[in-house]
Design a protein around this motif. Structure first.
Motif, PDB file in Angstrom:
ATOM      1  N   PRO A 156      -3.842  -2.819   6.738  1.00 21.87           N
ATOM      2  CA  PRO A 156      -3.684  -2.857   8.192  1.00 21.87           C
ATOM      3  C   PRO A 156      -3.793  -1.475   8.829  1.00 21.87           C
ATOM      4  CG  PRO A 156      -1.891  -4.010   7.069  1.00 21.87           C
ATOM      5  CD  PRO A 156      -2.670  -3.293   6.016  1.00 21.87           C
ATOM      6  N   VAL A 157      -4.172  -1.472  10.088  1.00 18.78           N
ATOM      7  CA  VAL A 157      -4.175  -0.269  10.905  1.00 18.78           C
ATOM      8  C   VAL A 157      -3.012  -0.413  11.883  1.00 18.78           C
ATOM      9  CG1 VAL A 157      -5.439   1.113  12.610  1.00 18.78           C
ATOM     10  CG2 VAL A 157      -6.674   0.002  10.727  1.00 18.78           C
ATOM     11  N   LEU A 158      -2.057   0.491  11.815  1.00 20.38           N
ATOM     12  CA  LEU A 158      -0.906   0.453  12.706  1.00 20.38           C
ATOM     13  C   LEU A 158      -1.205   1.305  13.928  1.00 20.38           C
ATOM     14  CD1 LEU A 158       1.809   0.851   9.956  1.00 20.38           C
ATOM     15  CD2 LEU A 158       1.049  -1.249  11.070  1.00 20.38           C
ATOM     16  N   VAL A 159      -0.929   0.757  15.106  1.00 19.84           N
ATOM     17  CA  VAL A 159      -1.243   1.458  16.350  1.00 19.84           C
ATOM     18  C   VAL A 159       0.064   1.826  17.052  1.00 19.84           C
ATOM     19  CG1 VAL A 159      -2.484   1.358  18.544  1.00 19.84           C
ATOM     20  CG2 VAL A 159      -3.428   0.210  16.517  1.00 19.84           C
ATOM     21  N   PHE A 160       0.165   3.099  17.411  1.00 18.42           N
ATOM     22  CA  PHE A 160       1.343   3.650  18.061  1.00 18.42           C
ATOM     23  C   PHE A 160       0.943   4.230  19.406  1.00 18.42           C
ATOM     24  CE2 PHE A 160       1.980   3.785  13.544  1.00 18.42           C
ATOM     25  CZ  PHE A 160       3.317   3.488  13.355  1.00 18.42           C
ATOM     26  N   GLU A 161       1.938   4.531  20.223  1.00 14.52           N
ATOM     27  CA  GLU A 161       1.689   5.239  21.473  1.00 14.52           C
ATOM     28  C   GLU A 161       2.762   6.290  21.666  1.00 14.52           C
ATOM     29  OE1 GLU A 161       1.773   2.655  24.882  1.00 14.52           O
ATOM     30  OE2 GLU A 161       3.929   2.401  24.775  1.00 14.52           O
ATOM     31  N   GLY A 162       2.431   7.262  22.509  1.00 12.51           N
ATOM     32  CA  GLY A 162       3.386   8.320  22.794  1.00 12.51           C
ATOM     33  C   GLY A 162       2.912   9.170  23.951  1.00 12.51           C
ATOM     34  N   THR A 163       3.740  10.101  24.329  1.00  8.88           N
ATOM     35  CA  THR A 163       3.414  11.019  25.413  1.00  8.88           C
ATOM     36  C   THR A 163       2.372  12.030  24.946  1.00  8.88           C
ATOM     37  OG1 THR A 163       5.120  12.586  24.750  1.00  8.88           O
ATOM     38  CG2 THR A 163       5.779  10.836  26.320  1.00  8.88           C
ATOM     39  N   LYS A 164       1.885  12.786  25.886  1.00  8.37           N
ATOM     40  CA  LYS A 164       0.950  13.863  25.555  1.00  8.37           C
ATOM     41  C   LYS A 164       1.596  14.833  24.573  1.00  8.37           C
ATOM     42  CE  LYS A 164      -1.995  17.361  27.596  1.00  8.37           C
ATOM     43  NZ  LYS A 164      -2.738  17.757  28.785  1.00  8.37           N
ATOM     44  N   GLU A 165       2.882  15.122  24.774  1.00  8.64           N
ATOM     45  CA  GLU A 165       3.608  16.044  23.902  1.00  8.64           C
ATOM     46  C   GLU A 165       3.755  15.463  22.492  1.00  8.64           C
ATOM     47  OE1 GLU A 165       4.143  16.888  28.032  1.00  8.64           O
ATOM     48  OE2 GLU A 165       4.693  15.049  27.000  1.00  8.64           O
ATOM     49  N   THR A 166       4.007  14.169  22.410  1.00 13.71           N
ATOM     50  CA  THR A 166       4.115  13.508  21.105  1.00 13.71           C
ATOM     51  C   THR A 166       2.782  13.603  20.363  1.00 13.71           C
ATOM     52  OG1 THR A 166       5.775  11.966  21.954  1.00 13.71           O
ATOM     53  CG2 THR A 166       4.630  11.317  19.934  1.00 13.71           C
ATOM     54  N   LEU A 189      -6.896  21.314  22.995  1.00 12.13           N
ATOM     55  CA  LEU A 189      -7.549  20.009  23.096  1.00 12.13           C
ATOM     56  C   LEU A 189      -6.717  19.052  23.943  1.00 12.13           C
ATOM     57  CD1 LEU A 189      -8.628  19.555  19.358  1.00 12.13           C
ATOM     58  CD2 LEU A 189     -10.163  19.925  21.316  1.00 12.13           C
ATOM     59  N   ASP A 190      -7.365  18.326  24.843  1.00  5.47           N
ATOM     60  CA  ASP A 190      -6.709  17.318  25.679  1.00  5.47           C
ATOM     61  C   ASP A 190      -6.709  16.000  24.901  1.00  5.47           C
ATOM     62  OD1 ASP A 190      -5.635  15.811  27.761  1.00  5.47           O
ATOM     63  OD2 ASP A 190      -7.592  15.550  28.732  1.00  5.47           O
ATOM     64  N   LEU A 191      -5.834  15.906  23.917  1.00  2.57           N
ATOM     65  CA  LEU A 191      -5.812  14.759  23.015  1.00  2.57           C
ATOM     66  C   LEU A 191      -5.356  13.489  23.719  1.00  2.57           C
ATOM     67  CD1 LEU A 191      -4.163  16.572  20.000  1.00  2.57           C
ATOM     68  CD2 LEU A 191      -6.551  15.839  20.160  1.00  2.57           C
ATOM     69  N   VAL A 192      -6.126  12.416  23.532  1.00  2.00           N
ATOM     70  CA  VAL A 192      -5.716  11.094  24.017  1.00  2.00           C
ATOM     71  C   VAL A 192      -5.565  10.119  22.861  1.00  2.00           C
ATOM     72  CG1 VAL A 192      -6.723  11.440  26.309  1.00  2.00           C
ATOM     73  CG2 VAL A 192      -8.074  10.289  24.527  1.00  2.00           C
ATOM     74  N   GLY A 193      -6.066  10.492  21.678  1.00  2.00           N
ATOM     75  CA  GLY A 193      -5.946   9.629  20.516  1.00  2.00           C
ATOM     76  C   GLY A 193      -6.096  10.411  19.228  1.00  2.00           C
ATOM     77  N   LEU A 194      -5.392   9.919  18.199  1.00  2.00           N
ATOM     78  CA  LEU A 194      -5.425  10.542  16.890  1.00  2.00           C
ATOM     79  C   LEU A 194      -5.305   9.448  15.848  1.00  2.00           C
ATOM     80  CD1 LEU A 194      -5.128  13.260  15.207  1.00  2.00           C
ATOM     81  CD2 LEU A 194      -2.656  12.887  15.410  1.00  2.00           C
ATOM     82  N   ALA A 195      -6.154   9.480  14.841  1.00  2.00           N
ATOM     83  CA  ALA A 195      -6.034   8.573  13.694  1.00  2.00           C
ATOM     84  C   ALA A 195      -5.761   9.422  12.468  1.00  2.00           C
ATOM     85  CB  ALA A 195      -7.312   7.765  13.494  1.00  2.00           C
ATOM     86  N   VAL A 196      -4.837   8.967  11.646  1.00  2.00           N
ATOM     87  CA  VAL A 196      -4.512   9.684  10.418  1.00  2.00           C
ATOM     88  C   VAL A 196      -4.427   8.703   9.263  1.00  2.00           C
ATOM     89  CG1 VAL A 196      -3.330  11.621  11.520  1.00  2.00           C
ATOM     90  CG2 VAL A 196      -2.032   9.603  10.883  1.00  2.00           C
ATOM     91  N   PHE A 246       0.841  -1.193   0.000  1.00  2.00           N
ATOM     92  CA  PHE A 246       0.000   0.000   0.000  1.00  2.00           C
ATOM     93  C   PHE A 246       0.876   1.242   0.000  1.00  2.00           C
ATOM     94  CE2 PHE A 246      -2.499  -3.339   2.034  1.00  2.00           C
ATOM     95  CZ  PHE A 246      -3.646  -3.295   1.265  1.00  2.00           C
ATOM     96  N   ASP A 247       0.493   2.224  -0.792  1.00  2.00           N
ATOM     97  CA  ASP A 247       1.231   3.484  -0.795  1.00  2.00           C
ATOM     98  C   ASP A 247       0.660   4.460   0.227  1.00  2.00           C
ATOM     99  OD1 ASP A 247      -1.122   3.929  -2.174  1.00  2.00           O
ATOM    100  OD2 ASP A 247      -0.207   5.034  -3.811  1.00  2.00           O
ATOM    101  N   THR A 248      -0.371   4.006   0.953  1.00  2.00           N
ATOM    102  CA  THR A 248      -0.987   4.812   2.003  1.00  2.00           C
ATOM    103  C   THR A 248      -0.850   4.072   3.328  1.00  2.00           C
ATOM    104  OG1 THR A 248      -3.131   3.800   1.548  1.00  2.00           O
ATOM    105  CG2 THR A 248      -2.654   5.913   0.454  1.00  2.00           C
ATOM    106  N   LYS A 249      -1.165   4.798   4.389  1.00  2.00           N
ATOM    107  CA  LYS A 249      -1.068   4.210   5.722  1.00  2.00           C
ATOM    108  C   LYS A 249      -2.232   4.699   6.564  1.00  2.00           C
ATOM    109  CE  LYS A 249       2.945   3.568   7.932  1.00  2.00           C
ATOM    110  NZ  LYS A 249       4.218   3.878   8.623  1.00  2.00           N
ATOM    111  N   ILE A 250      -2.774   3.790   7.361  1.00  2.00           N
ATOM    112  CA  ILE A 250      -3.748   4.127   8.400  1.00  2.00           C
ATOM    113  C   ILE A 250      -3.012   3.942   9.722  1.00  2.00           C
ATOM    114  CG2 ILE A 250      -5.908   3.525   9.549  1.00  2.00           C
ATOM    115  CD1 ILE A 250      -6.841   2.282   6.883  1.00  2.00           C
ATOM    116  N   ALA A 251      -2.970   4.985  10.537  1.00  2.00           N
ATOM    117  CA  ALA A 251      -2.257   4.896  11.812  1.00  2.00           C
ATOM    118  C   ALA A 251      -3.082   5.533  12.923  1.00  2.00           C
ATOM    119  CB  ALA A 251      -0.896   5.571  11.711  1.00  2.00           C
TER     120      ALA A 251
END
Length: 142
Positions: A64-74, A117-124, A9-14
Motif C-alpha cells: 500500500p501507499v499511505l497518504v499523509f498531509e501536513g503544513t508547509k513546515e511539516t 524549495l516550495d514543497l507541496v508534496g514528498l514521497a519517501v 512489509f518491513d518497508t513503507k511507501i508514504a
C-alpha cells in the motif's frame, strides 16, 4: 508457511501532501510522486496482473501507499529528515503547477536551492521506522 497469512512489509511507501492543496492538485501530485519511486526502485513493483479472460495489465506497487498531509513546515521538516536519512524520495514543488512539460519541470526545480524549495508534496520509501521518523508530525490524509 501459511499462504493465507497476511503479508507484512518491513518497508513503507508514504506520500506527504501540503494541506492547502486543491483536490485536483492532491491527486495530480500523488500520481507524479509515486511514479518516481516505481521507476528507480524495482523492488516496490509487483508482478503484472491478468484477468480471467487473459487480458494483461501493468504491474503495480506490491504494497500500500499511505497518504499523509501536513503544513508547509511539516513538509519542510520531513524533507530535511528524509535527506538526512538518505531515504529514496520524490518531491513536487508549487512551481511545477505552472509548467507544462518534463523539461520545464526539471528546470524549475534546478533553479531553486534545496532549502528554498516550495514543497507541496514528498514521497519517501524505506524501512518503516525510518519513514515514520521522517514524516513525524504529519497526519493521515482524510
Amino acid at each position: 508457511m501459511n499462504d493465507d497469512a497476511p503479508i507484512r512489509f518491513d518497508t513503507k511507501i508514504a506520500v506527504l501532501l501540503r494541506e492547502d492543496l486543491e483536490t485536483w492538485q492532491r491527486l495530480n501530485v500523488t500520481a507524479f510522486l509515486v511514479s518516481g519511486l516505481g521507476t528507480q526502485l524495482p523492488e516496490v513493483v509487483g508482478e503484472p496482473y491478468e484477468d480471467a479472460d487473459g487480458v494483461s495489465y501493468l504491474p503495480m506497487f506490491r504494497q500500500p501507499v499511505l497518504v499523509f498531509e501536513g503544513t508547509k513546515e511539516t513538509l519542510t521538516a520531513a524533507h530535511a529528515r528524509a535527506l538526512s536519512r538518505a531515504l529514496p524520495r520524490a518531491m513536487f514543488t508549487g512551481d511545477l503547477f505552472a509548467t507544462g512539460n518534463d523539461r520545464d519541470n526539471r528546470a524549475a526545480v534546478r533553479a531553486v536551492g534545496t532549502t528554498a524549495l516550495d514543497l507541496v508534496g514528498l514521497a519517501v520509501y524505506g524501512p518503516r521506522n525510518a519513514v515514520d521518523k521522517a514524516l513525524k508530525g504529519a497526519r493521515m490524509h482524510p
